[in-house]
Design an enzyme around this catalytic site. Structure first.
Site, mmCIF file in Angstrom:
data_model
loop_
_atom_site.group_PDB
_atom_site.id
_atom_site.type_symbol
_atom_site.label_atom_id
_atom_site.label_comp_id
_atom_site.label_asym_id
_atom_site.label_seq_id
_atom_site.Cartn_x
_atom_site.Cartn_y
_atom_site.Cartn_z
ATOM 1 N N ASP A 1 0.833 -1.203 0.000
ATOM 2 C CA ASP A 1 0.000 0.000 0.000
ATOM 3 C C ASP A 1 0.869 1.255 0.000
ATOM 4 O O ASP A 1 1.544 1.541 0.989
ATOM 5 C CB ASP A 1 -0.911 -0.006 1.228
ATOM 6 C CG ASP A 1 -1.799 1.221 1.312
ATOM 7 O OD1 ASP A 1 -2.098 1.805 0.259
ATOM 8 O OD2 ASP A 1 -2.195 1.595 2.430
ATOM 9 N N ASP B 1 -1.816 5.875 -5.386
ATOM 10 C CA ASP B 1 -2.000 4.962 -4.248
ATOM 11 C C ASP B 1 -2.302 3.548 -4.739
ATOM 12 O O ASP B 1 -3.391 3.262 -5.234
ATOM 13 C CB ASP B 1 -3.144 5.480 -3.380
ATOM 14 C CG ASP B 1 -3.439 4.580 -2.189
ATOM 15 O OD1 ASP B 1 -2.630 3.661 -1.913
ATOM 16 O OD2 ASP B 1 -4.477 4.787 -1.528
#
Length: 507
Positions: free
Chosen positions: A102, A296
């Site tokens: 992440d 992201d």
């Protein structure tokens, strides 16, 4: 411009409500076989001298032997559309865990207690080297949250840099909506900057510790190979590569195009404009960067500020061959279905994002084909193939998530404060590339600064702490004045508190 719809042999249905699509927690949606065949000239795997792409980007491998990028090829797997994860060994002796990658958070956190949706967890009592710091930590995501204790232990990556490092570990003891049914990962690897670390920025993130302790370049790169594959496919796992310390040329085609990292918290970039087909949305560039614009890997979709999202949907509707779309398809509550074997992608336009180049007077364009944002998710009774819209509205800024990233090899060059995009070698379907890059273009037609600012969340934390500190000081002062009031004698000599500061202030 609208064109009449005349399409044979397809059935279009908005009959399935898709509950998951309302959940925008940072995890990719689709899967890929993950099989990557290295050409013969790249084998055997050997450590060679570090080379450069001419722009300071590390390629090949580190001559010290701490980095061998070829060993990292295909070190990611996926889990039925719920994320890309890497195998790690945590503790001493090492406990094998799959960890979600992440780039939109900064904590390294692992399950440290049983949970109905995970098969195993990190047992800190079985590690000879785990040390608790006694601090609690809580992290809230777009969907889900967890709470645990902060500790320190040793971690290694079997298909990563050679060596074991001591890092901060959040041991997750309780969670809500974080671990999901059917997942195959037991923790999360936050690769963003210390500013996002919880409980505060003094907690050194994993990649910062890796760079400091192993001496590798402050660069990592990411390839996610799930484009065009159904989220319901449970037989083949997604593939991809997380290259720590540089970039591997075998994973991309052509040149790497760079955009500046505007603020070092998330990987914040500057978006100059969006196009649907050849049609410019023609919004003020500050609309695209409202709140922030970030890259992201943990966010499933391309997420757009509300005004931008509405303009994009209007433009797609006008340019699509299909006119009668239910609003449920666009807002993610319904699926669009075609008869099996009929694909919808030819009915939709390309989507393009213009990013400011490192030469700030220029820009470049990244483009995704419909195969990346009209995403297969379900097979209904063997008769229909159903799809979802891979774009959503956002109240927290623009997010270039997996919908876009699966088309590109993305280089997070923290050393030179820039993000690079190149065509991914795995973003191909039936021999046709699913993404495009073009440029440079002049940026003279947009504002010199399209960013509306950054650090909104950290500044709010700072302001909140400052206000709490101020209120605490005032409360202490009031308590002292109540306990030890200022007193004087009245004319009769009697002690009174009629002149007490507290009393008069209360009045």
């Amino acid at each position: 411009m609208a064109r009449p719809a005349s399409v044979p042999t397809w059935a279009f249905a908005f009959s399935l409500y898709f509950g998951v699509s309302n959940c925008y927690f940072s995890v990719p949606l689709r899967i890929y076989t993950g099989k990557y065949n290295l050409s013969t000239d790249l084998t055997p795997l050997r450590r060679v001298a570090l080379t450069s792409d001419g722009n300071g980007l590390s390629l090949a491998s580190d001559p010290t032997g701490s980095v061998n990028f070829l060993d990292m090829v295909n070190n990611l797997q996926g889990d039925s559309g719920r994320g890309y994860y890497i195998e790690m060994l945590v503790g001493t002796p090492g406990q094998k865990l799959n960890i979600l990658v992440d780039t939109g958070s900064s904590n390294f956190a692992v399950a440290a207690a049983p949970h109905p949706f995970i098969t195993h967890y990190f047992n800190s009592a079985l590690s000879n080297t785990y040390l608790s710091t006694g601090r609690t930590v809580t992290v809230q995501y777009t969907q889900g949250n967890w709470e645990g204790e902060l500790g320190v232990d040793f971690v290694s990556i079997p298909k990563g840099p050679n060596g074991t490092i001591a890092i901060n570990i959040a041991a997750i003891l309780s969670s809500d909506g974080f671990f999901l049914p059917g997942i195959n990962w037991q923790g999360i690897l936050g690769l963003a900057y210390p500013m996002l670390a919880r409980p505060d920025s003094s907690v050194e993130p994993f990649f910062n510790a890796l760079v400091r302790q192993l001496g590798i370049p402050d660069v990592f790169s990411l390839q996610m190979c799930g484009s065009g594959l159904s989220a319901n496919n449970v037989f083949d796992l997604a593939g991809g590569s997380l290259v720590l310390g540089g970039a591997e040329p075998a994973l991309f085609r052509g040149s790497v195009w760079y955009t500046p990292i505007m603020v070092e918290w998330y990987y914040q970039v500057e978006v100059l404009k969006l196009e649907v087909g050849d049609q410019n949305l023609d919004l003020d560039c500050r609309e695209y960067n409202m709140d922030k614009a970030i890259v992201d890997s943990g966010t499933t979709l391309l997420r757009l500020p509300v005004n931008v999202f509405n303009a994009l949907v209007d433009a797609i509707t006008r340019s699509s061959l299909i006119q009668d779309f239910s609003s449920g398809f666009w807002d993610g509550t319904k699926l669009a279905c075609w008869v099996k074997g009929e694909t919808p992608w030819r009915f939709f336009p390309k989507l393009s994002i213009y990013l400011r180049a490192t030469n700030t007077s220029q820009s470049f364009r990244i483009t995704i084909l419909p195969q990346l944002y009209i995403q297969p998710v379900a097979d209904v009774d063997g008769m229909l193939d159903c799809y979802r819209f891979g774009v959503s509205s956002s109240a927290n800024g623009l997010v270039i998530g997996a919908t876009v990233m699966e088309g590109f090899y993305v280089v997070f060059d923290r050393a030179q404060r820039r993000l690079g995009f190149a065509l991914s070698s795995c973003a191909v379907s039936a021999g046709v590339p699913l993404s495009e890059i073009a440029g440079p273009f002049t940026a003279a037609d947009v504002a010199a600064n399209c960013s509306t600012g950054g650090l909104k969340e950290p500044l709010l934390w700072i302001i909140s702490y400052a206000l709490m500190a101020f209120c605490a000081l005032v409360l202490i002062a009031l308590l002292l004045l109540l306990i030890l009031p200022c007193r004087r004698r009245n004319r009769s000599g009697e002690i009174t508190d009629e002149s007490s500061l507290v009393r008069h202030r209360i009045k």
